[in-house]
Design a protein around this motif. Structure first.
Motif, mmCIF file in Angstrom:
data_model
loop_
_atom_site.group_PDB
_atom_site.id
_atom_site.type_symbol
_atom_site.label_atom_id
_atom_site.label_comp_id
_atom_site.label_asym_id
_atom_site.label_seq_id
_atom_site.Cartn_x
_atom_site.Cartn_y
_atom_site.Cartn_z
ATOM 1 N N GLY A 14 36.208 54.082 41.876
ATOM 2 C CA GLY A 14 35.132 53.097 41.923
ATOM 3 C C GLY A 14 35.308 51.914 40.986
ATOM 4 N N ASP A 15 36.353 51.911 40.159
ATOM 5 C CA ASP A 15 36.584 50.810 39.225
ATOM 6 C C ASP A 15 37.753 49.959 39.684
ATOM 7 O OD1 ASP A 15 34.570 51.575 37.429
ATOM 8 O OD2 ASP A 15 35.917 53.003 36.451
ATOM 9 N N ILE A 16 37.620 48.652 39.545
ATOM 10 C CA ILE A 16 38.704 47.730 39.859
ATOM 11 C C ILE A 16 39.703 47.829 38.712
ATOM 12 C CG2 ILE A 16 39.335 45.323 40.228
ATOM 13 C CD1 ILE A 16 36.337 44.992 41.194
ATOM 14 N N ILE A 17 40.951 48.180 39.040
ATOM 15 C CA ILE A 17 41.939 48.357 37.977
ATOM 16 C C ILE A 17 43.099 47.375 38.057
ATOM 17 C CG2 ILE A 17 41.421 50.805 37.681
ATOM 18 C CD1 ILE A 17 44.165 51.255 39.226
ATOM 19 N N TYR A 18 43.222 46.657 39.167
ATOM 20 C CA TYR A 18 44.365 45.758 39.332
ATOM 21 C C TYR A 18 44.019 44.681 40.348
ATOM 22 C CZ TYR A 18 49.189 44.281 40.270
ATOM 23 O OH TYR A 18 50.340 43.543 40.414
ATOM 24 N N VAL A 19 44.462 43.465 40.086
ATOM 25 C CA VAL A 19 44.330 42.358 41.034
ATOM 26 C C VAL A 19 45.726 41.806 41.261
ATOM 27 C CG1 VAL A 19 43.399 40.046 41.429
ATOM 28 C CG2 VAL A 19 42.002 41.767 40.284
ATOM 29 N N GLY A 20 46.070 41.612 42.525
ATOM 30 C CA GLY A 20 47.405 41.104 42.834
ATOM 31 C C GLY A 20 47.390 40.173 44.024
ATOM 32 N N GLN A 21 48.569 39.630 44.313
ATOM 33 C CA GLN A 21 48.700 38.794 45.503
ATOM 34 C C GLN A 21 50.009 39.137 46.187
ATOM 35 O OE1 GLN A 21 48.536 34.709 44.311
ATOM 36 N NE2 GLN A 21 50.709 34.521 44.041
ATOM 37 N N ILE A 54 48.282 29.301 45.320
ATOM 38 C CA ILE A 54 48.969 30.364 44.581
ATOM 39 C C ILE A 54 48.258 30.710 43.271
ATOM 40 C CG2 ILE A 54 50.535 28.854 43.298
ATOM 41 C CD1 ILE A 54 52.728 30.989 43.928
ATOM 42 N N THR A 55 47.392 29.842 42.773
ATOM 43 C CA THR A 55 46.715 30.097 41.495
ATOM 44 C C THR A 55 45.458 30.959 41.635
ATOM 45 O OG1 THR A 55 45.359 28.098 41.620
ATOM 46 C CG2 THR A 55 47.523 27.888 40.582
ATOM 47 N N ARG A 56 45.046 31.282 42.835
ATOM 48 C CA ARG A 56 43.805 32.044 43.037
ATOM 49 C C ARG A 56 43.865 33.445 42.425
ATOM 50 N NH1 ARG A 56 39.200 30.178 43.669
ATOM 51 N NH2 ARG A 56 38.541 31.867 45.015
ATOM 52 N N GLU A 57 45.047 34.060 42.402
ATOM 53 C CA GLU A 57 45.175 35.378 41.790
ATOM 54 C C GLU A 57 44.733 35.317 40.326
ATOM 55 O OE1 GLU A 57 48.604 38.678 40.703
ATOM 56 O OE2 GLU A 57 49.156 36.576 40.941
ATOM 57 N N THR A 58 45.194 34.308 39.616
ATOM 58 C CA THR A 58 44.849 34.152 38.201
ATOM 59 C C THR A 58 43.349 33.964 38.027
ATOM 60 O OG1 THR A 58 47.006 33.150 37.787
ATOM 61 C CG2 THR A 58 45.306 32.806 36.130
ATOM 62 N N ILE A 59 42.731 33.206 38.900
ATOM 63 C CA ILE A 59 41.291 32.977 38.811
ATOM 64 C C ILE A 59 40.543 34.300 38.977
ATOM 65 C CG2 ILE A 59 39.321 31.880 39.966
ATOM 66 C CD1 ILE A 59 41.308 29.527 40.582
ATOM 67 N N TRP A 60 40.952 35.115 39.948
ATOM 68 C CA TRP A 60 40.298 36.413 40.149
ATOM 69 C C TRP A 60 40.521 37.352 38.964
ATOM 70 C CZ3 TRP A 60 36.603 37.691 43.376
ATOM 71 C CH2 TRP A 60 36.403 36.898 44.506
ATOM 72 N N ILE A 61 41.731 37.354 38.423
ATOM 73 C CA ILE A 61 42.015 38.188 37.254
ATOM 74 C C ILE A 61 41.101 37.790 36.103
ATOM 75 C CG2 ILE A 61 43.724 38.701 35.458
ATOM 76 C CD1 ILE A 61 45.877 38.497 37.694
ATOM 77 N N MET A 62 41.012 36.499 35.842
ATOM 78 C CA MET A 62 40.168 36.012 34.744
ATOM 79 C C MET A 62 38.698 36.354 34.980
ATOM 80 S SD MET A 62 42.054 34.725 32.540
ATOM 81 C CE MET A 62 43.615 33.977 32.263
ATOM 82 N N LEU A 63 38.244 36.225 36.213
ATOM 83 C CA LEU A 63 36.849 36.539 36.528
ATOM 84 C C LEU A 63 36.555 38.007 36.254
ATOM 85 C CD1 LEU A 63 34.093 35.745 37.700
ATOM 86 C CD2 LEU A 63 34.990 36.343 39.943
ATOM 87 N N TYR A 64 37.416 38.892 36.765
ATOM 88 C CA TYR A 64 37.188 40.321 36.549
ATOM 89 C C TYR A 64 37.280 40.696 35.067
ATOM 90 C CZ TYR A 64 37.058 41.447 41.521
ATOM 91 O OH TYR A 64 36.709 41.541 42.836
ATOM 92 N N MET A 65 38.209 40.072 34.342
ATOM 93 C CA MET A 65 38.317 40.360 32.911
ATOM 94 C C MET A 65 37.071 39.872 32.176
ATOM 95 S SD MET A 65 42.338 39.626 32.256
ATOM 96 C CE MET A 65 42.327 40.082 30.526
ATOM 97 N N ALA A 66 36.545 38.725 32.576
ATOM 98 C CA ALA A 66 35.325 38.204 31.959
ATOM 99 C C ALA A 66 34.137 39.111 32.250
ATOM 100 C CB ALA A 66 35.039 36.788 32.456
ATOM 101 N N MET A 67 34.172 39.809 33.394
ATOM 102 C CA MET A 67 33.098 40.729 33.743
ATOM 103 C C MET A 67 33.256 42.070 33.028
ATOM 104 S SD MET A 67 32.643 39.885 37.835
ATOM 105 C CE MET A 67 32.885 41.569 38.213
ATOM 106 N N GLY A 68 34.354 42.263 32.322
ATOM 107 C CA GLY A 68 34.541 43.485 31.560
ATOM 108 C C GLY A 68 35.433 44.523 32.216
ATOM 109 N N CYS A 69 36.029 44.200 33.345
ATOM 110 C CA CYS A 69 36.939 45.148 33.997
ATOM 111 C C CYS A 69 38.203 45.297 33.145
ATOM 112 C CB CYS A 69 37.344 44.656 35.385
ATOM 113 S SG CYS A 69 35.990 44.534 36.542
ATOM 114 N N GLU A 70 38.645 46.514 32.981
ATOM 115 C CA GLU A 70 39.865 46.761 32.231
ATOM 116 C C GLU A 70 41.017 46.844 33.222
ATOM 117 O OE1 GLU A 70 39.612 49.829 29.312
ATOM 118 O OE2 GLU A 70 37.529 49.302 28.879
#
Length: 132
Positions: A14-21, A54-70
């Motif tokens: 149930g936890d988001i652990i990885y974002v990729g492209q 191509i930069t959208r992956e980074t935006i999603w990573i930053m968003l999830y990290m800002a939300m507290g996802c590890e």
């Protein structure tokens, strides 16, 4: 024609652990494995979006990290460090309240899912998210 990138997330318990492209299918990408995530076969893979940026992956990573996802990402997308910092600050300022609220919800859900573990370890839930 521009290359299409699939931005995806791996979800474990149930936890988001990885974002990729990837430019491949999601099933093919997952089948190739992740060297730094030994339990990747137990994870669900979900499409977030299809884009030519191509930069959208980074935006999603930053968003999830800002939300507290590890996240278990080894790197933070394709941007240089200075670009990442600038984008993170800009993204946070533009979406500050939405991010804080989503992070609160995520932490509450995380606590509810792991209430027994908190009890065993003698920890208490504290909402230590930024105050408005």
């Amino acid at each position: 024609m521009d290359k299409e990138y699939k931005i995806y997330q791996l979800i474990h318990n149930g936890d988001i652990i990885y974002v990729g492209q990837t430019t491949k299918t999601l099933a093919r990408r997952k089948a190739n494995g992740y060297k730094h995530i030994p339990f990747y076969k137990e994870c669900e893979i979900e499409l977030i979006e299809i884009t030519t940026d191509i930069t959208r992956e980074t935006i999603w990573i930053m968003l999830y990290m800002a939300m507290g996802c590890e996240l278990l990402n080894k790197r933070l997308g394709v941007l240089a460090e200075e670009e990442r910092i600038e984008l993170r600050n800009k993204n946070y300022e533009n979406n500050k309240y939405a991010i804080v609220e989503k992070r609160r919800e995520y932490m509450k859900d995380y606590y509810q899912k792991n209430k027994e573990i908190f009890k065993i370890r003698g920890l208490k839930y504290r909402n230590k998210i930024c105050k408005n």
